[in-house]
Design an enzyme around this catalytic site. Structure first.
Site, PDB file in Angstrom:
ATOM      1  N   CYS A  36      -4.652 -17.002  49.315  1.00 16.40           N
ATOM      2  CA  CYS A  36      -4.035 -15.830  49.950  1.00 16.40           C
ATOM      3  C   CYS A  36      -2.918 -16.201  50.902  1.00 16.40           C
ATOM      4  O   CYS A  36      -2.207 -15.328  51.394  1.00 16.40           O
ATOM      5  CB  CYS A  36      -5.095 -15.033  50.705  1.00 16.40           C
ATOM      6  SG  CYS A  36      -5.783 -15.946  52.098  1.00 16.40           S
ATOM      7  N   CYS A 109     -12.504 -15.928  53.703  1.00 10.77           N
ATOM      8  CA  CYS A 109     -11.921 -15.800  55.042  1.00 10.77           C
ATOM      9  C   CYS A 109     -12.767 -16.576  56.057  1.00 10.77           C
ATOM     10  O   CYS A 109     -12.231 -17.259  56.931  1.00 10.77           O
ATOM     11  CB  CYS A 109     -11.832 -14.339  55.460  1.00 10.77           C
ATOM     12  SG  CYS A 109     -11.172 -13.241  54.199  1.00 10.77           S
TER      13      CYS A 109
HETATM   14 FE1  FES Z   1      -7.380 -14.753  52.896  1.00 10.44          FE
HETATM   15 FE2  FES Z   1      -8.797 -13.274  54.593  1.00 10.44          FE
HETATM   16  S1  FES Z   1      -7.720 -12.602  52.818  1.00 10.44           S
HETATM   17  S2  FES Z   1      -8.265 -15.374  54.787  1.00 10.44           S
END
Ligand code: FES
Length: 155
Positions: A36, A109
């Site tokens: 991400c 996360c």
């Molecule tokens: Fe990647 Fe939360 S969406 S760290």
């Protein structure tokens, strides 16, 4: 997705604890998620108590989603007073336990926070301290993960 979870995350990021660089840190760990693109950096300061080295203080900086910020905030509170060995045994889920059950899409996360903690616990030690006091170019999380500021020597 749990309504509860979102509420807890929101509450946690309204008043995040221990956010920011630590100028006199003993150790720093920085990680980024290739998936991400979010990033977390954690600073640790140790002290000696009863002959043991324990974490006196931890702070974090995050360019990340709200869950990563909430989890890092909780983690920096939770690891205070623990030995490095005790802290190293905590998983991302342990560190963010107060957020409740995590939706599957948010597990990475808390993993990112765990990785930042492990990275700090295992070094690199904060030998050159973060240059927060230098006017001009503070060593930002973004800079260190995207070292474009360093010239690719081409040799
Ligand atoms: Fe990647 Fe939360 S969406 S760290």
């Amino acid at each position: 997705m749990s309504h509860d979870f979102h509420e807890r995350v929101e509450n946690s990021i309204k008043n995040p604890k221990n956010m920011g660089e630590m100028a006199d840190a003993d150790a720093i760990g920085t990680v980024g998620s290739p998936g991400c693109g979010d990033m977390v950096r954690m600073w640790l300061k140790y002290k000696s108590e009863n002959g043991k080295r324990i974490i006196d203080k931890a702070t974090f900086q995050s360019f990340g989603c709200e869950t990563a910020i909430a989890a890092a905030s909780l983690a920096t509170e939770l690891i205070r007073g623990k030995t490095p060995e005790e802290a190293a045994q905590m998983s991302g889920t342990d560190l963010a336990a107060d957020l409740g059950p995590l939706p599957p899409t948010k597990i990475h996360c808390t993993q990112l926070v765990e990785d930042a903690l492990r990275s700090a616990l295992s070094g690199p030690q904060a030998d050159p301290p973060p240059q927060a006091s230098e006017a001009g170019s503070p060593a930002s999380l973004m800079d260190s993960l995207n070292p474009k500021s360093h010239d690719a020597s081409g040799v």
